[in-house]
Design an enzyme around this catalytic site. Structure first.
Site, PDB file in Angstrom:
ATOM      1  N   GLU A 151       0.811  -1.217   0.000  1.00  0.00           N
ATOM      2  CA  GLU A 151       0.000   0.000   0.000  1.00  0.00           C
ATOM      3  C   GLU A 151       0.851   1.276   0.000  1.00  0.00           C
ATOM      4  OE1 GLU A 151      -4.101  -1.672   2.018  1.00  0.00           O
ATOM      5  OE2 GLU A 151      -2.723  -0.544   3.285  1.00  0.00           O
ATOM      6  N   GLU A 314      -6.698  -7.781  -0.985  1.00  0.00           N
ATOM      7  CA  GLU A 314      -7.387  -7.749   0.302  1.00  0.00           C
ATOM      8  C   GLU A 314      -8.861  -7.452   0.047  1.00  0.00           C
ATOM      9  OE1 GLU A 314      -5.592  -5.058   3.078  1.00  0.00           O
ATOM     10  OE2 GLU A 314      -3.541  -5.719   2.630  1.00  0.00           O
TER      11      GLU A 314
END
Length: 693
Positions: A151, A314
């Protein structure tokens, strides 16, 4: 070149952290994953201290055992490079690796993403851990791919360390060559900001009223993006030089100040996304009638614009929250399955739930996974197992199918970044974009996100019947000509107010607005105003072919137009008591085989729906089925085939009735359907025509 996940097997899996759990749990965890139909796990993205407990000392034993056990149970593995969380020995010994606030204060060790991308020391140590991991696991039979870091730009997307200031100067020298060119681009003659030596040039620093030079700020964001891409590419290149070609390289997440299209184009094999639709319950989209979790379909459209086929690394499986708070509700029964197929409908050909078991320690101990702390079977485990069973049956039929859309909403990173400071157009774009997406979704018109940049071609545009550029504030002459060529071939383009008034440096153009779009639109903006908080918002009225007068609100901002071309005509005027009542508010210009619309305001969903009707675009499924508003439609098709696969997703909290006008087969149930069909709350149908499977 388009970057996509290329696979013939749909992989469903879960994020797993063997270092968090007693080793005695691993075998049972892996066994139960396989019972859920999972075939893949992601590991190691936060485990730098496990691999390198002190500088230059490497240990792989724990993950060797974890991967061996996973392989024994038939699980493939995605390895994350653990550079999102540097170890304490690193930041203690090398404080220059830490990121800093704009005022120069260093962020300290703890949490994550507290480092900077440009520290030579951090780049060297990050490269080394990536190299050692690649060398150690390159031949492991379970390893299928690599996730670089985790991320990028999450939590922190601005960087003001000393290393960043130095790197920014080098970046500017390469971009502009001379200080004269830099001073011109930044407009430094204003307020005596002119630079006479490169050492005087920095990233933005605290200023009076916190109002930095806007042109400097735009370049700063471009630099932040290039820094993250360079850092990611450093690791990706090292890994590719070592591992076999079948092991791919990706990165997960889409966050601010990062050109993810350029990142993927230059660095990755495909993009991965982290999808948490229930965050919409605490951060609803703007405007009337928010989409809530349905808004995540726009986010997934953005991912699809980067990689037509992608991985969801995710996928939300539980309530979200950090150690200080539990923020979102738990997914209702059926929602986890709905969100899974939401991702798949948009092009996800691999999907991993976050996470296998909720963490009992640390910052994310309220960020819930499939299994609760008790580790007992629950409804989420059963729901995941249902999805696993379904995808074992139909995964090979849908993997690799392309998404079909006849409409696209245009964005650009320059407008996105410039609009962070410029509240004249930034909030307008965010508001109008989602209002347009609502109108398309509720009209059951599948819609793409289309980022326009130096790589965009006429061929890309020509696949659409309709392009919407809500507020094309920064636009180049090149892009204006590209959109003109698209319209001449028969396409329709719709612009909103505040279009065309800035150049690529963020300078306001000294020419009639909308600048390079004026000739294209056949109008000029002769006046404009923002709607004040105590002023009446006018309406825009126009007459449709039937003679019926339509009226829509014209909120936030109004451009007052003048027709300048014989091929253009007014299609609407302002009404509501303002000084510009009766003035042209919306215009249509005929260009070749196509049409250009200029709408002199921000868009409401109602206005967007009216303009959709004017454009003539309707749902591609209109002849096949009748759908209620809260049932979302997506269309996928295998390349070389004319057989459509229709995804119907019910976001309503109650049952909805769809009417299917010809016999179709639901791939999930195997049933033939025709006529009125009831969809339960959060239900999913995946249909093919003619009863074919």
């Amino acid at each position: 070149m388009t970057k996509s996940l290329n696979t013939t097997q749909f992989h469903l899996g879960v994020c797993y952290y063997p270092e968090h759990w007693a080793e005695e749990l691993w075998e049972d965890d892996y066994r139960r994953m396989r019972e859920c139909g999972f075939t893949i796990i992601r590991v190691a993205e936060f485990a730098w201290s496990i691999f390198e407990p002190s500088e230059g000392e490497f240990h792989f034993e724990l993950f060797d055992r974890a991967l061996a056990a996973a392989h024994k149970h038939g699980l493939k593995v995605i390895l994350g490079t653990p550079t999102a969380t540097p170890p304490a020995w690193l930041t203690t010994k090398y404080p220059e690796t830490l990121n800093a606030a704009q005022n120069g204060v260093l962020y300290q060790h703890g949490q994550r993403r507290h480092f900077n991308y440009n520290s030579p020391v951090y780049r060297r140590l990050a490269a080394r851990i990536a190299q050692r991991m690649a060398e150690h696991y390159k031949d492991h039979p379970a390893v299928i791919g690599w996730q670089i870091d985790n991320e990028l730009n999450c939590e922190m997307n601005v960087f003001y360390s000393q290393a960043d200031h130095i790197a920014f100067r080098s970046w500017l020298q390469e971009k502009y060559g001379t200080l004269e060119q830099l001073n011109h681009a930044w407009g430094t003659v204003f307020w005596n900001q002119t630079y006479s030596d490169w050492e005087q040039v920095h990233l933005t620093r605290p200023t009076v009223s916190n109002a930095p030079n806007p042109h400097q700020s735009l370049d700063e964001k471009r630099f932040f993006s290039d820094s993250a891409i360079s850092y990611c590419r450093l690791q990706a290149d090292i890994i590719r030089d070592i591992v076999p070609s079948y092991q791919w390289v990706t990165h997960n997440g889409i966050f601010g100040h990062l050109d993810n299209h350029k990142l993927t184009r230059t660095t990755l094999d495909f993009m991965s996304y982290d999808s948490y639709p229930n965050i919409s319950t605490i951060m609803p989209d703007l405007g009337d009638r928010p989409l809530l979790d349905q808004k995540w379909s726009w986010n997934l459209s953005v991912v699809r614009s980067i990689s037509p086929h992608f991985c969801v690394m995710e996928q939300q499986s539980g309530a979200c929250g950090w150690f200080t708070r539990l923020e979102t509700p738990a997914p209702l029964p059926g929602q986890m399955r709905l969100w899974t197929y939401q991702s798949i409908a948009h092009g996800a050909d691999m999907l991993l739930y976050f996470r296998w078991r909720t963490a009992s320690i640390g910052t994310e101990m309220y960020w819930h996974g499939i299994n609760d702390y008790s580790n007992q079977e629950n409804r989420k485990v059963r729901e995941a197992a249902l999805v696993g069973k379904e995808l074992q049956q139909i995964g090979s039929q849908i993997v690799g199918q392309r998404y079909l859309a006849e409409a696209a909403i245009i964005k650009s990173y320059d407008n996105e970044w410039d609009g962070e400071l410029d509240s004249w157009h930034g909030p307008l774009e965010r508001y109008s974009l989602l209002e347009w997406y609502k109108a398309c979704v509720r009209a059951h018109i599948p819609t793409d996100a289309l980022y326009i940049d130096e790589e965009t071609t006429l061929e890309q545009l020509s696949s659409y019947k309709l392009l919407v550029y809500p507020h094309a504030t920064i636009i180049t002459a090149t892009h204006a000509k590209l959109l003109e060529a698209y319209a001449r071939q028969g396409g329709t383009v719709i612009f909103g107010c505040r279009s065309g008034y800035k150049d690529e440096n963020g300078h306001c153009r000294m020419e009639p607005l909308p600048g390079p779009l004026a000739e294209l639109c056949g109008i000029e903006v002769e006046d404009f105003t923002r709607i004040g908080p105590h002023q009446t918002t006018p309406d825009i009225r126009w007459v449709v072919d039937s003679g019926t007068e339509l009226s829509v609100r014209a909120p936030e901002f109004n451009d007052i137009l003048r027709i300048t071309s014989e091929s253009a005509q007014s299609i609407g005027h302002y009404s509501g008591g303002s000084y510009y009542e009766g003035s042209v508010a919306a215009a249509r210009n005929t260009l070749g085989k196509g049409a250009i619309y200029y709408f002199g305001s921000a868009f409401t969903e109602t206005a967007a729906a009216k303009l959709l009707a004017l454009s003539g675009l309707s749902s591609p499924a209109a002849a096949l089925m009748e759908l209620p508003e809260q049932v979302e439609l997506h269309r996928r098709q295998r390349p070389g085939s004319e057989q459509d696969t229709w995804f119907l997703l019910n976001y309503a909290h109650n049952s909805q009735t769809v009417v299917i006008r010809q016999q179709m087969r639901d791939l999930l149930s195997g049933k033939l359907l025709q006529g009125a069909v009831t969809m339960r709350p959060f239900d999913v149908l995946i249909l093919t025509a003619g009863g074919e499977g």
